[in-house]
Design an enzyme around this catalytic site. Structure first.
Site, PDB file in Angstrom:
ATOM      1  N   TYR A 385       0.818  -1.213   0.000  1.00  0.00           N
ATOM      2  CA  TYR A 385       0.000   0.000   0.000  1.00  0.00           C
ATOM      3  C   TYR A 385       0.854   1.266   0.000  1.00  0.00           C
ATOM      4  O   TYR A 385       0.534   2.255  -0.691  1.00  0.00           O
ATOM      5  CB  TYR A 385      -0.990  -0.051   1.171  1.00  0.00           C
ATOM      6  CG  TYR A 385      -0.980   1.093   2.135  1.00  0.00           C
ATOM      7  CD1 TYR A 385      -1.476   2.344   1.794  1.00  0.00           C
ATOM      8  CD2 TYR A 385      -0.501   0.904   3.434  1.00  0.00           C
ATOM      9  CE1 TYR A 385      -1.475   3.381   2.699  1.00  0.00           C
ATOM     10  CE2 TYR A 385      -0.506   1.940   4.337  1.00  0.00           C
ATOM     11  CZ  TYR A 385      -0.983   3.179   3.975  1.00  0.00           C
ATOM     12  OH  TYR A 385      -0.983   4.193   4.872  1.00  0.00           O
ATOM     13  N   ALA A 388       2.223   1.677  -3.512  1.00  0.00           N
ATOM     14  CA  ALA A 388       1.162   2.033  -4.454  1.00  0.00           C
ATOM     15  C   ALA A 388       0.700   3.472  -4.262  1.00  0.00           C
ATOM     16  O   ALA A 388       0.485   4.206  -5.240  1.00  0.00           O
ATOM     17  CB  ALA A 388      -0.014   1.070  -4.296  1.00  0.00           C
ATOM     18  N   CYS A 389       0.552   3.903  -3.009  1.00  0.00           N
ATOM     19  CA  CYS A 389       0.121   5.282  -2.751  1.00  0.00           C
ATOM     20  C   CYS A 389       1.206   6.278  -3.142  1.00  0.00           C
ATOM     21  O   CYS A 389       0.908   7.359  -3.670  1.00  0.00           O
ATOM     22  CB  CYS A 389      -0.265   5.444  -1.286  1.00  0.00           C
ATOM     23  SG  CYS A 389      -1.843   4.682  -0.874  1.00  0.00           S
ATOM     24  N   ARG A 390       2.460   5.925  -2.900  1.00  0.00           N
ATOM     25  CA  ARG A 390       3.558   6.792  -3.349  1.00  0.00           C
ATOM     26  C   ARG A 390       3.472   7.009  -4.856  1.00  0.00           C
ATOM     27  O   ARG A 390       3.596   8.139  -5.341  1.00  0.00           O
ATOM     28  CB  ARG A 390       4.900   6.158  -2.975  1.00  0.00           C
ATOM     29  CG  ARG A 390       6.108   6.917  -3.498  1.00  0.00           C
ATOM     30  CD  ARG A 390       7.388   6.137  -3.230  1.00  0.00           C
ATOM     31  NE  ARG A 390       8.514   6.705  -3.935  1.00  0.00           N
ATOM     32  CZ  ARG A 390       9.704   6.113  -4.059  1.00  0.00           C
ATOM     33  NH1 ARG A 390       9.903   4.923  -3.496  1.00  0.00           N
ATOM     34  NH2 ARG A 390      10.671   6.681  -4.732  1.00  0.00           N
TER      35      ARG A 390
END
Length: 425
Positions: A385, A388-390
């Protein structure tokens, strides 16, 4: 007999080639599968290992990002090389999923694997019950993510125990320097002074109220729906000798008595309250402020009106159940309609990508201890996560905005200087 022939034909394709249909023919990623098949450059920097037939069964049940995430969390798929770089190469799959037509085609190809190897989704998926964004359900959703383990969060977040976007003074600043700079940025925008009363809603582990107390002599009350956060924060407040100024309670923001507070900070709460509650949320914050009091709202936003109703299924099931994002335009409109005069807005998108980079690095440094604390599956959820968020922030799929508003006093008085620091506030 016909069914047997169909099954044989459907499974005759090498597994690596099936995955190539998801990744695309020009993917720089090498694929190595349990059946011995391979595709992609032999000297690739990133290798995707399909370790078990269960990986294909998971992809059959949820083609796209959710299926891949389930397989990664359970170690049915693994990645050699930098996970962020892998997700960047897979961005069309991981961020946007694959077109419906391709999903159906892939599902047909993978159906035999689903029939023979399907298993229930990992038990790490959230299953909140009750009316969406009711107090009871919100409490469950927050607990799913934040009541994991304070020790684990210490490994990931570092000494500041701050789980929101930092503000990096320069590219070489450390995470701790950037988190302290973020709290000081919020303090400056709120014009905090000794003796003021601050309400910090969604306060996490109490970083903002402790900074306001220690650095500005402010009396701060923080509220959080996480019992573990509240307990940790109260202990930290006592250790720092700030109990006469700072307090954190396990409390829903909707249950905080109305003012009068001099300032309200909301750092990372708005994502959790639901779009339908945005108007009432800002109205309740407005009611808690004295005239000329300020509110700083800091939250993740969408850069444009979403075409899909729901957030990414991996994020909603594993990370932030019931989380909802909206655009900066909608937030500003709701804040304005609640009575606030909007004085300043700032996008810290690049800063959040850097924050996630540093959290990810912390997790890797403490990987063995983190796995021992929360288990391999949950540690892999956090690793995936954060990467992916980065990527989402780097590619401008999501943003981070701070919006500053004021509750005007008599005759429209704002108590703002004509020009603030850098002319901003």
């Amino acid at each position: 007999m016909t069914g047997l022939i169909e099954r044989t034909q459907a499974t005759s394709a090498p597994v690596a080639e099936l995955l190539t249909s998801v990744l695309g023919p020009n993917s720089p990623i090498r694929v190595e599968a349990f059946d011995g098949s391979t595709t992609g450059p032999p000297d690739a920097d990133i290798t995707l290992h399909v370790r078990t037939p269960r990986a294909l069964a998971r992809l059959a049940s949820a083609p796209g990002s959710l299926g891949l995430a389930r397989a990664y969390v359970t170690s049915d798929i693994d990645v050699d090389g930098d996970l962020y770089a892998a997700l960047h190469a897979l961005s069309e799959v991981t961020l946007h999923s694959i077109p419906r037509r391709e999903q159906l085609r892939l599902a047909r190809q993978l159906l035999p694997y689903w029939r023979e190897h399907h298993v229930p989704p990992p038990d790490l998926e959230a299953k909140p019950k009750g009316l969406l964004h009711s107090k009871r359900r919100d409490s469950q959703a927050i607990s799913h993510h934040y009541d994991v383990s304070n020790t684990f969060y210490e490994y990931v977040l570092g000494p500041s125990m701050t789980y929101t976007c930092a503000a990096y003074p320069d590219v070489d600043s450390t995470l701790e320097e950037a988190q302290a700079a973020k709290y000081e940025l919020v303090s400056a925008k709120l014009a905090l002074k000794p003796g003021m009363r601050l309400l910090d809603v969604g306060c996490g582990w109490g970083g903002m109220v402790m900074h306001a107390a220690a650095e500005h002599g402010v009396r701060g009350l923080g509220v959080t729906l996480s019992r573990e956060q509240a307990a940790w924060a109260q202990e930290a407040i006592a250790k720092r000798g700030l109990s006469h100024l700072a307090e954190v309670r396990h409390l829903d923001y909707r249950d905080v008595p109305d003012g009068v507070y001099d300032a309200v900070s909301s750092i990372g709460l708005t994502e959790h309250i639901g779009k339908a509650n945005i108007d009432s949320y800002f109205s309740s914050m407005y009611a808690k402020l004295r005239p000329e009091g300020r509110m700083l709202n800091h939250c993740i936003t969408q850069p444009h009106r979403p075409t899909k109703r729901h957030t990414d299924p991996f994020i909603s099931r594993y990370v932030f159940p019931d989380g909802e994002l909206t655009t900066i335009g909608n937030l500003v409109t709701a804040m304005n309609d609640a009575g606030f005069e909007i004085r300043h807005s700032e996008n810290l998108r690049e800063h959040y990508a850097m924050t996630l980079r540093d959290w990810g690095a912390n997790l890797e440094r403490n990987w063995n201890d983190g796995v021992a604390e929360v288990g391999l599956g949950r540690a892999r959820v956090w690793r995936l996560y954060m990467a992916a968020c980065r990527l989402g922030f780097d590619l401008d799929n999501i943003q981070l905005h701070q919006v500053l508003g004021v509750k005007l006093g008599d005759n429209g008085s704002s108590a703002f200087p004509l020009r603030g620091e850098h002319g901003a506030y």
